[in-house]
Design an enzyme around this catalytic site. Structure first.
Site, short mmCIF file in Angstrom:
data_model
loop_
_atom_site.label_atom_id
_atom_site.label_comp_id
_atom_site.label_asym_id
_atom_site.label_seq_id
_atom_site.Cartn_x
_atom_site.Cartn_y
_atom_site.Cartn_z
N GLU A 78 0.84 -1.20 0.00
CA GLU A 78 0.00 0.00 0.00
C GLU A 78 0.87 1.24 0.00
O GLU A 78 2.04 1.18 0.37
CB GLU A 78 -0.97 -0.02 1.20
CG GLU A 78 -0.30 -0.15 2.54
CD GLU A 78 -1.24 -0.62 3.67
OE1 GLU A 78 -2.22 -1.34 3.42
OE2 GLU A 78 -0.96 -0.25 4.82
N LYS B 3 2.65 4.57 1.17
CA LYS B 3 3.03 5.08 2.48
C LYS B 3 2.71 6.57 2.47
O LYS B 3 3.45 7.38 1.91
CB LYS B 3 4.50 4.83 2.76
CG LYS B 3 4.89 5.29 4.15
CD LYS B 3 6.25 4.79 4.55
CE LYS B 3 6.58 5.17 5.98
NZ LYS B 3 6.54 6.59 6.23
N ASP C 15 2.40 10.35 3.45
CA ASP C 15 3.34 11.21 4.16
C ASP C 15 2.52 12.17 5.02
O ASP C 15 2.25 13.30 4.63
CB ASP C 15 4.18 11.97 3.13
CG ASP C 15 5.39 12.60 3.77
OD1 ASP C 15 5.65 12.32 4.96
OD2 ASP C 15 6.07 13.38 3.09
N TYR D 221 -4.77 2.28 8.29
CA TYR D 221 -3.82 1.28 7.79
C TYR D 221 -3.63 0.07 8.69
O TYR D 221 -2.97 -0.87 8.31
CB TYR D 221 -2.48 1.90 7.42
CG TYR D 221 -1.71 2.57 8.55
CD1 TYR D 221 -1.28 1.85 9.65
CD2 TYR D 221 -1.40 3.92 8.49
CE1 TYR D 221 -0.57 2.45 10.67
CE2 TYR D 221 -0.69 4.55 9.51
CZ TYR D 221 -0.28 3.80 10.60
OH TYR D 221 0.42 4.40 11.61
N LYS E 229 11.20 3.04 0.68
CA LYS E 229 11.27 4.49 0.52
C LYS E 229 11.69 4.86 -0.90
O LYS E 229 12.66 4.32 -1.42
CB LYS E 229 12.29 5.07 1.51
CG LYS E 229 11.85 5.01 2.97
CD LYS E 229 10.70 5.97 3.21
CE LYS E 229 10.39 6.17 4.68
NZ LYS E 229 11.30 7.03 5.39
N CYS F 72 37.98 23.11 19.29
CA CYS F 72 36.52 23.27 19.28
C CYS F 72 36.17 24.72 18.95
O CYS F 72 36.70 25.64 19.57
CB CYS F 72 35.96 22.90 20.65
SG CYS F 72 34.22 23.31 20.84
N CYS G 202 34.52 26.16 22.53
CA CYS G 202 35.25 26.32 23.79
C CYS G 202 36.76 26.25 23.60
O CYS G 202 37.51 26.39 24.55
CB CYS G 202 34.80 25.26 24.79
SG CYS G 202 35.41 23.62 24.39
N CYS H 1 34.97 17.27 20.48
CA CYS H 1 35.52 18.28 21.36
C CYS H 1 35.78 17.60 22.70
O CYS H 1 34.92 16.89 23.22
CB CYS H 1 34.52 19.41 21.53
SG CYS H 1 34.78 20.39 23.02
N CYS I 78 32.54 22.77 27.84
CA CYS I 78 32.13 23.32 26.54
C CYS I 78 30.67 23.74 26.62
O CYS I 78 29.78 22.90 26.84
CB CYS I 78 32.33 22.28 25.45
SG CYS I 78 31.81 22.86 23.84
O1 D41 Z 1 0.66 5.04 5.04
C1 D41 Z 1 1.39 5.00 6.01
N1 D41 Z 1 2.07 6.07 6.39
C2 D41 Z 1 1.50 3.75 6.84
C3 D41 Z 1 2.13 3.79 8.06
C4 D41 Z 1 0.97 2.51 6.38
N2 D41 Z 1 0.34 2.42 5.19
N3 D41 Z 1 1.09 1.40 7.14
C5 D41 Z 1 1.69 1.43 8.35
N4 D41 Z 1 1.76 0.29 9.07
C6 D41 Z 1 2.35 0.29 10.25
C7 D41 Z 1 2.41 -1.00 11.04
C8 D41 Z 1 2.83 -2.13 10.16
C9 D41 Z 1 3.39 -0.89 12.18
C10 D41 Z 1 1.03 -1.28 11.59
C11 D41 Z 1 2.26 2.64 8.86
C12 D41 Z 1 2.86 2.57 10.13
N5 D41 Z 1 2.89 1.38 10.81
C13 D41 Z 1 3.46 3.70 10.81
N6 D41 Z 1 3.31 4.98 10.55
C14 D41 Z 1 4.02 5.71 11.42
C15 D41 Z 1 4.65 4.88 12.28
C16 D41 Z 1 4.30 3.60 11.90
#
Ligand code: D41
Length: 683
Positions: free
Chosen positions: A114, A116, A118, A225, A312, A406, A409, A424, A430
């Protein structure tokens, strides 16, 4: 009209509007023209104005906000809100799949992919279908109660429909869609107000507004989610997401069922191409093992599930000129080279500083002052210089000189053999290190002192009023504080009140606040859970390592030899224990977790596992109770497990216990045992 018929009419309008909202916000369909929707809402508003007793909390007219809070109360999550491990390239995704398959002993696993989103994570709690609480993630264990604000988010149902469970806790992300964000900024511009930097920060700021009427004006959207409570009776993530939708909750509109890691790669390709065209910002994709039984078998490591990973996208990069390099001194004295850049817009944010990490990185990049450099921003991470365009190097480019003293300091800078960082050597002499240590000490996940900002701390240290953290509690008063520039008496009082309020804390937060090297939130939690009291921790920390270099502290989850050595060194320094004593004398206090040594330890040497849902006792209390009796608590079942406590919904751990002939007891028997040993738990 009789009151009864008005009441019926109000109910009918509420129901109809809820249906239309559900269709609109969850299924993206308009069942009626906007004008008709507005007319229904107006009709309801009028009836409610004439009959205020008929206004219910779940009426769609109640989403305008208005409750102004002084601050947010904290919420302890019954089930911790975990974070996600990251994969930045195809190889890391393959590694993840290999770990999953090996962990389960299978050749192939079904994943759900799915987007992610933001945004900011949010937990919603429904009891008997009514929205009763919205809470931010916070540090994953405790967040803030933002219910009043959440009630203003249009696509969050105030009441569920269908065959929902009695208790449902849903987690998801709050975002602002790209088009809504542009409109919001256009409006702000027209009104001559400050525009917002990006959708993510705006969503986060809006959710944490003290005035819920402000939140109501922001175009927030929720997307679920995962489910933290109420999943019993369902087998997999994809099935449960369908149910959420049926109960009226908005879920991801894009979802892929991936039968193998190859399908995951294909989804990555597909979404990389579609990313720009999506109506919301995403910073990656999330892949989750679909079957709950498999999820449970894999478990998690300290803060992240082993069964999920965030893929990512490569972050956006821009070229700009490196104008100079400054050196910042951190809490532990580490010198970080910071690139001063010609300002450049990277993915919506103006960037004028970026980290160059350390000397090795500067050498690796081969970068000089005057070069054109490529700058990358990814999520919340500090912008980074990632490469140099040598073809554009000017003739007068200058080498970057690492200081031998440093910059703050003037103590010598030392670079330990084998370590990448230069430090340092000034320690608390410091002022930069002192300021950084104090910033850490007062930060939200540490002592959480509101209103003691960076600038103020810098002034306090510059005036030599504050040497160490304990001085914050003993050396400040209204007269002193109010004498500082831009500090009125009222703000001075607020600072003192915040300091006073911070005195009541937890052992875990206190340990984290001390700033022991390598001891983050999660390690601090584990140390507190294992030892219960500061005295017990100190005693364990002071035991020297054995001839093989092993420390007693390594009995704590996630503590290896390096962290153990840092903790040992910390407690072995008299200045540090003196600072701790001073803090305690200043009134810092926490509830000690009962572990008195007189108490017999009947379960010493045993290892227990809790699984499934426990109804009479929280998981945390159950674990603490076992530890107080001398047992270790583990996350997975093995031959070494002494006993398993299984509640309803127990899955693969129970099966494993049975296959290994590990004794299993139910919650009633467990409670009986605690009663027998006279263990106290709970508040
Ligand atoms: O769409 C998201 N940002 C997203 C975040 C997602 N689609 N699934 C997520 N699933 C999890 C778990 C697997 C731990 C239930 C998440 C996140 N966690 C999450 N977002 C921020 C911290 C964790």
């Amino acid at each position: 009209m009789t009151t009864d018929t008005v009441s019926q009419q109000v109910r009918a309008l509420v129901e109809r509007i809820r249906q239309l909202d559900h269709a609109y916000y969850v299924n993206n369909e308009s069942l009626v023209p906007d004008s008709e929707y507005d007319a229904l809402l107006n009709q309801l508003r009028q009836l409610e104005a004439q009959h205020p007793s008929l206004v219910t909390a779940d009426s769609p007219t109640q989403r305008v906000g208005g409750a102004v809070a002084q601050g947010f109360t904290s919420v302890t999550h019954d089930v911790p809100m975990l974070s996600l491990d990251n994969a930045f390239d195809a190889e890391q995704l393959v590694d993840f799949d290999r770990r999953v398959c090996e962990g389960l002993g299978v050749a192939q696993v079904t994943y759900v992919g799915e987007p992610k989103l933001d945004g900011v994570a949010l937990s919603l709690l429904y009891r008997d279908g009514e929205l009763v609480r919205g809470a931010t993630r916070g540090d994953g264990l405790t967040g803030e109660d933002v219910t009043a604000n959440v009630r203003t988010i249009r696509n969050v149902p105030l009441k569920l429909v269908g065959d929902y469970p009695a208790v449902l806790e849903v987690r998801g992300e709050v975002v602002i869609h790209k088009a809504d964000f542009e409109q919001l900024n256009k409006k702000a511009e027209l009104a001559g107000e400050k525009t917002y930097a990006n959708p993510r920060n705006t969503a986060s700021g809006s959710l944490r507004q003290l005035d819920s009427a402000m939140t109501a004006k922001r175009p927030l959207k929720f997307c679920a989610y995962s489910v933290a409570q109420g999943q019993d009776g369902y087998d997999c993530h994809s099935e449960l997401m369908e149910k959420l939708k049926a109960w009226g909750l908005p879920t991801h509109d894009v979802q892929a069922s991936c039968q193998s890691i190859d399908d995951c790669h294909a989804f990555v390709e597909e979404m990389s191409a579609k990313r720009e065209a999506l109506p919301y910002d995403i910073d990656g994709l999330v892949f989750k093992v679909d079957q709950f039984a498999q999820q449970e078998e894999l478990g998690f490591v300290s803060r992240a599930p082993r069964w999920a990973i965030a893929w990512k996208f490569p972050a956006q990069e821009k070229l700009t000129k490196l104008l100079g390099v400054d050196f910042q001194v951190g809490r532990t004295g580490a010198l970080t080279p910071v690139a001063r850049l010609e300002p450049v817009n990277v993915a919506g944010v103006m960037v004028s500083n970026a980290t160059l990490h350390n000397q090795d990185e500067i050498a690796r990049l081969g970068v000089k002052i005057g070069d054109m450099v490529s700058v990358r921003r990814a999520g919340e991470v500090i912008p980074q210089v990632v490469s140099v365009d040598l073809s554009q190097r000017p003739d007068d480019a200058l080498d970057i000189e690492f200081p031998s003293q440093c910059p703050v300091c003037h103590s010598d800078v030392e670079r330990v053999e084998g370590e990448a960082v230069a430090r340092c050597t000034g320690g608390l002499v410091c002022s930069a290190q002192r300021v950084e240590a104090l910033k850490h000490f007062v930060s939200r996940k540490a002592m959480d002192v509101d209103g003691l900002g960076d600038k103020l701390l810098e002034q306090l240290v510059a005036r030599d009023w504050i040497q160490g953290p304990a001085d914050l509690y003993t050396q400040l008063d209204v007269v002193k504080l109010a004498s500082l520039p831009r500090m009125a008496e009222k703000s001075a009082q607020n600072v003192l009140a915040a300091l006073e309020a911070s005195k009541k804390t937890t052992l875990a937060k206190f340990l984290y606040a001390l700033g022991i090297r390598e001891v983050g939130v999660s390690t601090a939690n584990n140390l507190a859970a294992q030892y219960g009291t500061l005295a017990a921790l100190k005693e364990a920390a002071l035991v020297p390592s054995d001839e093989k270099g092993n420390w007693v502290l390594q009995e704590v989850d996630d503590v290896g030899p390096i962290v153990a050595e840092h903790i040992h060194n910390f407690f072995a320094q008299p200045e540090n224990t003196a600072q701790i004593d001073a803090l305690v004398s200043a009134g810092i206090n926490w509830q000690e977790i009962e572990q008195d040594n007189d108490r017999p330890q009947p379960l010493a040497g045993q290892t227990w596992v809790l699984t499934g849902k426990l109804e009479q006792i929280s998981r945390a209390d159950g674990e603490a109770a076992l530890r107080s009796l001398g047992a270790k608590v583990a996350g997975s079942v093995s031959k070494k497990t002494t006993k398993v406590v299984a509640g309803p919904g127990a899955g693969s751990k129970l099966a494993k216990a049975e296959s290994l002939a590990v004794p299993v007891i139910n919650e009633a028997a467990f409670m009986q045992l605690l009663l027998t040993y006279d263990v106290e738990f709970g508040e």
